[in-house]
Design a protein around this motif. Structure first.
Motif, PDB file in Angstrom:
ATOM      1  N   ARG A 192     -29.127  -5.063 -27.996  1.00  0.00           N
ATOM      2  CA  ARG A 192     -28.606  -5.122 -26.634  1.00  0.00           C
ATOM      3  C   ARG A 192     -28.612  -3.761 -25.965  1.00  0.00           C
ATOM      4  O   ARG A 192     -28.294  -2.749 -26.573  1.00  0.00           O
ATOM      5  N   ALA A 193     -28.937  -3.803 -24.698  1.00  0.00           N
ATOM      6  CA  ALA A 193     -28.994  -2.564 -23.943  1.00  0.00           C
ATOM      7  C   ALA A 193     -27.598  -1.983 -23.779  1.00  0.00           C
ATOM      8  O   ALA A 193     -26.623  -2.712 -23.674  1.00  0.00           O
ATOM      9  N   LEU A 207     -16.656  -5.636 -23.553  1.00  0.00           N
ATOM     10  CA  LEU A 207     -18.005  -6.106 -23.198  1.00  0.00           C
ATOM     11  C   LEU A 207     -18.993  -5.921 -24.338  1.00  0.00           C
ATOM     12  O   LEU A 207     -19.961  -6.673 -24.453  1.00  0.00           O
ATOM     13  N   ARG A 208     -18.803  -4.898 -25.136  1.00  0.00           N
ATOM     14  CA  ARG A 208     -19.685  -4.654 -26.285  1.00  0.00           C
ATOM     15  C   ARG A 208     -18.823  -4.545 -27.529  1.00  0.00           C
ATOM     16  O   ARG A 208     -18.585  -3.451 -28.034  1.00  0.00           O
ATOM     17  N   PRO A 209     -18.342  -5.670 -28.018  1.00  0.00           N
ATOM     18  CA  PRO A 209     -17.475  -5.630 -29.203  1.00  0.00           C
ATOM     19  C   PRO A 209     -18.256  -5.125 -30.405  1.00  0.00           C
ATOM     20  O   PRO A 209     -19.485  -5.169 -30.414  1.00  0.00           O
ATOM     21  N   PRO A 210     -17.552  -4.631 -31.419  1.00  0.00           N
ATOM     22  CA  PRO A 210     -18.239  -4.146 -32.617  1.00  0.00           C
ATOM     23  C   PRO A 210     -19.175  -5.218 -33.133  1.00  0.00           C
ATOM     24  O   PRO A 210     -18.854  -6.413 -33.094  1.00  0.00           O
ATOM     25  N   GLN A 211     -20.334  -4.805 -33.592  1.00  0.00           N
ATOM     26  CA  GLN A 211     -21.297  -5.797 -34.060  1.00  0.00           C
ATOM     27  C   GLN A 211     -20.946  -6.268 -35.467  1.00  0.00           C
ATOM     28  O   GLN A 211     -20.147  -5.672 -36.154  1.00  0.00           O
ATOM     29  N   GLY A 212     -21.594  -7.332 -35.838  1.00  0.00           N
ATOM     30  CA  GLY A 212     -21.333  -7.889 -37.167  1.00  0.00           C
ATOM     31  C   GLY A 212     -20.306  -9.000 -37.069  1.00  0.00           C
ATOM     32  O   GLY A 212     -19.963  -9.464 -35.991  1.00  0.00           O
ATOM     33  N   GLU A 213     -19.813  -9.400 -38.208  1.00  0.00           N
ATOM     34  CA  GLU A 213     -18.967 -10.578 -38.254  1.00  0.00           C
ATOM     35  C   GLU A 213     -17.597 -10.311 -37.651  1.00  0.00           C
ATOM     36  O   GLU A 213     -17.110  -9.192 -37.643  1.00  0.00           O
ATOM     37  N   VAL A 214     -16.982 -11.403 -37.222  1.00  0.00           N
ATOM     38  CA  VAL A 214     -15.630 -11.305 -36.692  1.00  0.00           C
ATOM     39  C   VAL A 214     -14.657 -11.003 -37.825  1.00  0.00           C
ATOM     40  O   VAL A 214     -13.597 -10.439 -37.605  1.00  0.00           O
TER      41      VAL A 214
END
Lengths: 385, 483
Positions: free
Chosen positions: B26-27, B74-81
């Protein structure tokens, strides 16, 4: 709470063309909306049309299974013990080729169009036609037996609503209700909050123990028959204008014919309306029930033994004072060349004109009053009452 | 706005790919400047962007400031919840069948069970039928419980709200067929990964998921046996909107394009394209000829729909109805639609345009909570990080208020405006739910986290005869109905 019954009855008295109802008993009106577009062609079967049987190789209702109403039409056999006896007694009429000019074939768009009851080109969500009818009758006495207030009932006139399948004894006591109402005084929800508590109390009063016993922990939809009996009890009392909707009619797949999905729904609906008529007792003679749906379905069955979104449908008009026992309104012979867009039943009986005509007779409304309910749609009198 | 637009335009030139985008690709978003922060404004933003304020989430926004908090949302940490939930909530989710077994395995097993009794007489094989229904019921309850736990406890509240929003936009009804077994996967793999991602990916993933194929009957749509159901709703409800410029012949063309996309529940793939059921003729969709050639037609059609200006407007308006106002300002919707088109449907970009707008700020506190927002905000306020003892009463409360999870029978999803939820009967029911929550809390719920409590409410609260009654009145107050 007396205001409702009082205003409605005084208004109804003022009418001159009203045919039902002794002066002490103003007419009651219940609108039943079948959401999803029920397949009217398998409900009121055009038994004299060979084209019908060609168009529906797997789902048609055979001639000998349909309950003959006249030389051209037969009723779905699922209604043998409910609607058919009412029809035979002259307390039910059917209006085929009914519907709206809305051609979107969208459930939601068409339901809204119908409920708004305004010219298509100038729709406003400010009010629905049932709300304008409440206003034309002087206000009050109106209730929707639904969780949400339907578009038809939205608008300035105050309308109660209660979901009859989930309501139960209140855990918020009278003092607490008053405190809550106090917080809302002067806010834009003040009227709704008071109306909500008032309706809750009158439903509990009218339905009493039966309600509480039956509704404990019940959150799933119950059969329409149970609901219909409750509606009858409430419409005996202060509520004279009612609305209820029933879903489950969007039969794209495996609709069935004499038996099956649609048959089951029709059976349930018919049984409910029969129970309603019976539970109204003598008041049934001053009661009008109209069953409508947003559109009919494709005349031909689709690839999945079902039907897709169509156009013209069939309305039901029921009541102890109805001049029924007939299939009425503008009609055409059912054949390929009379289909609309080579696909659906055409609409010859526009819903606003038909309902306007019924309201004019039922409440003695003049043309100007009808025009406030259905602007731009002159009433069409089918002489049903 | 100018800068947003330029940036978005650059992104558009850079990336028109229709390949599934992982969050990693994602940008970056330009940081949101939010110069005049105040505690009251922070609380108002929190109440709108989250499922409801509580002490810990308020501490987060106060620490970061509104701008940086919104950036993070808007850009939550990536990976699993999973790493981000409290231990008890995560343990409850980990113990679920939907977490422990692959969906393909669950679906295949259930399908075999079903086939064993499907041709038996109605009162035959009762035990098998019952076992099958119980399995479906348990899986459906797990999905609902998981949704509630994440909404209550995840720090990435916008992601949770948007997951609910898209589940509602691409709504399915869990009580049709075996859908109760499939909704968890539908949410987890088709919707949640792109909740703040690309609209086009949502469209492609929902179109192929067995939950949607079953719900809107496309599983039965094949050459010569056309079923229009999904084709119509795909344009009316998911993309263009009813006034978006399509006709009955477009519905018919799209239905033909969709032929052959069906189920493979027993075979382990869940869904796939069956060339033999496909209509290989050419089609004309929205004035464009789509050459009949098989599976590739679907992506071509979805590209056309996703990039249509009507879709940009329709989706932007719905987002603004959810996050700004029942009648969102037309100018804001227009700017969002521009971002939508310029960013090729990057949802986070569109939401960024929304958040930086003066219209958003002016609207804070003005949305009436739908039942989902109402119940969750009350529970978040009451529980904060403490575990939810039992999800079942919450599931029941949502049903009683008319907004149960995954259970809108019609494909339009639940409505998002006040008129739909503030009728007299609904308010009376809501006060019953308020009482159910209020009387389980033995101490007074502090009112500081309810935005702008007015004099009338304070005066009434002063009359409370017990902490429980205080709680009932606070949760029933006009202020608590707003977000």
């Amino acid at each position: 709470m007396k205001r409702r019954a009082f205003i409605l009855s005084s208004l109804a008295l003022a009418g001159s063309g009203r045919l039902f109802a002794a002066p002490s008993a103003p007419a009651r009106f219940l609108l039943v909306f079948l959401r999803g577009g029920y397949d009217a062609a398998n409900f009121l079967v055009p038994t004299s049309s060979s084209f019908y049987y060609e168009s529906r190789p797997t789902i048609a209702v055979p001639r000998d299974a349909a309950l003959a109403l006249d030389a051209d039409w037969g009723l779905h056999p699922a209604l043998a013990e409910s609607l058919h006896p009412l029809y035979t007694k002259g307390e039910a009429a059917l209006v085929p080729f009914a519907g709206t000019e809305d051609l979107s074939r969208s459930h939601f768009e068409t339901q809204d169009s119908i409920e708004l009851g305004q010219p298509l080109a100038a729709r406003s969500y400010a009010s629905g036609f049932m709300n304008r009818l409440v206003a034309a009758l002087g206000g009050g006495g109106a209730i929707s037996f639904t969780n949400q207030l339907p578009v038809a009932f939205r608008g300035e006139a105050q309308v109660a609503n209660v979901a009859l399948n989930t309501v139960g004894r209140s855990s918020v006591d009278a003092r607490q209700s008053a405190l809550i109402a106090e917080m809302y005084k002067g806010t834009n929800l003040g009227a709704q909050v008071s109306e909500g508590f008032a309706a809750r109390d009158s439903v509990m009063r009218d339905l009493g123990d039966e309600m509480v016993a039956a509704s404990r922990n019940a959150v799933t939809a119950r059969g329409f028959e149970v609901q219909a009996k409750r509606i009858a009890r409430l419409m005996h009392g202060e509520y004279r204008l009612g609305f209820v909707d029933i879903g489950g009619w969007d039969t794209h797949v495996g609709e069935g014919g004499t038996t099956g999905q649609l048959a089951t729904r029709l059976e349930e609906l018919g049984r409910g309306l029969g129970a309603f008529a019976e539970a109204m007792g003598p008041a049934w003679h001053e009661t009008l029930v109209v069953v409508i749906s947003e559109f009919g379905r494709t005349f031909r069955e689709n690839g999945n033994r079902g039907t897709d979104h169509g156009h013209g449908t069939v309305y039901w008009v029921l009541g102890g004072g109805v001049r029924g026992g007939r299939v009425t309104g503008e009609q055409l012979r059912v054949s390929r060349d009379t289909l609309f867009q080579d696909r659906d039943y055409p609409v010859l009986n526009e819903y606003r004109a038909v309902l306007g005509g019924l309201f004019a007779r039922l409440y003695g409304l003049d043309a100007a009053q009808v025009a406030r309910v259905f602007p731009g749609a002159p009433a069409k009198d089918l002489s049903l009452i | 706005m100018r800068r947003d637009f330029t940036l978005a335009l650059l992104l558009f030139i850079g990336g028109c790919a229709t390949q599934p985008q992982t969050p990693a690709s994602r940008a970056p978003l330009a940081p949101i400047a939010w110069p005049d922060d105040s505690p009251a404004l922070e609380l108002a933003v929190l109440n709108r962007v989250s499922w409801g304020a509580n002490r810990s989430s308020y501490a987060d926004i106060a620490r970061l400031g509104t701008g940086r908090w919104l950036d993070a949302q808007l850009r939550p940490p990536q990976g699993e919840v999973r790493a981000r939930l409290p231990a008890e909530a995560q343990a409850a989710i980990d113990a679920m069948t939907i977490s422990q077994r692959p969906i393909a395995e669950i679906a295949a097993e259930l399908e075999q069970q079903r086939r064993a009794f499907q041709n038996a007489a109605a009162d035959d094989r009762k035990a098998e039928r019952q076992a099958y229904q119980e399995s479906l019921g348990r899986l459906g309850r797990e999905a609902q419980t998981r949704m509630l736990l994440r909404a209550l406890y995840s720090p990435n509240q916008l992601e949770e709200q948007m997951t609910w929003f898209w589940m509602n936009h691409f709504s399915v009804f869990q009580f049709k067929g075996p859908l109760r077994a499939l909704v968890a996967d539908y949410e987890e793999r088709a919707v949640r990964p792109q909740a703040l991602g690309r609209f086009r990916e949502l469209l492609g993933a929902t179109a192929r998921h067995p939950a949607m194929l079953i719900y809107l009957d496309n599983a039965r749509n094949s050459a010569g046996r056309i079923n229009e159901n999904y084709a119509r709703e795909l344009m009316e409800l998911h993309t263009l909107g009813v006034d978006g410029g399509y006709t009955q012949s477009d519905v018919e063309a799209l239905a033909r394009i969709l032929t052959g996309w069906s189920l493979d529940l027993a075979g382990g793939e869940l869904s796939r394209f069956y060339p033999r059921r496909h209509d290989f003729g050419d089609k004309v969709l929205l004035g464009r000829t789509i050459r009949g050639r098989g599976a590739a037609e679907l992506d071509e059609a979805l590209d056309i729909l996703a990039r249509h200006p009507s879709t940009a407007r329709f989706v932007s308006r719905k987002l603004a109805t959810f996050l700004v106002a029942d009648e969102p300002p037309a100018a804001l919707v227009e700017r969002m639609a521009q971002t939508f088109s310029a960013s090729d449907g990057d949802i986070a970009q569109v939401l960024r345009t929304l958040f930086v707008s003066p219209e958003f700020r002016a609207s804070l506190g003005g949305k009436f909570k739908d039942p989902q927002h109402y119940a969750l905000s009350a529970l978040r306020l009451v529980l904060d990080q403490r575990p939810l003892p039992d999800a079942q009463p919450v599931i029941g409360a949502l049903a009683r208020m008319g907004e149960p999870l995954y259970a809108r029978a019609t494909p339009d999803g639940y409505p998002l405006t006040r008129t739909d939820w503030a009728s007299p009967g609904q308010l009376a029911t809501r006060f019953e739910i308020a009482r159910g929550i209020a009387y389980r809390v033995p101490v007074r719920i502090p009112m500081e986290l309810v935005a702008s409590v007015g004099d009338a409410t304070r005066e009434t609260l002063a009359k409370a005869a017990s902490p429980q009654e205080w709680n009932l009145l606070l949760l029933s107050s006009p202020e608590f109905m707003q977000r």
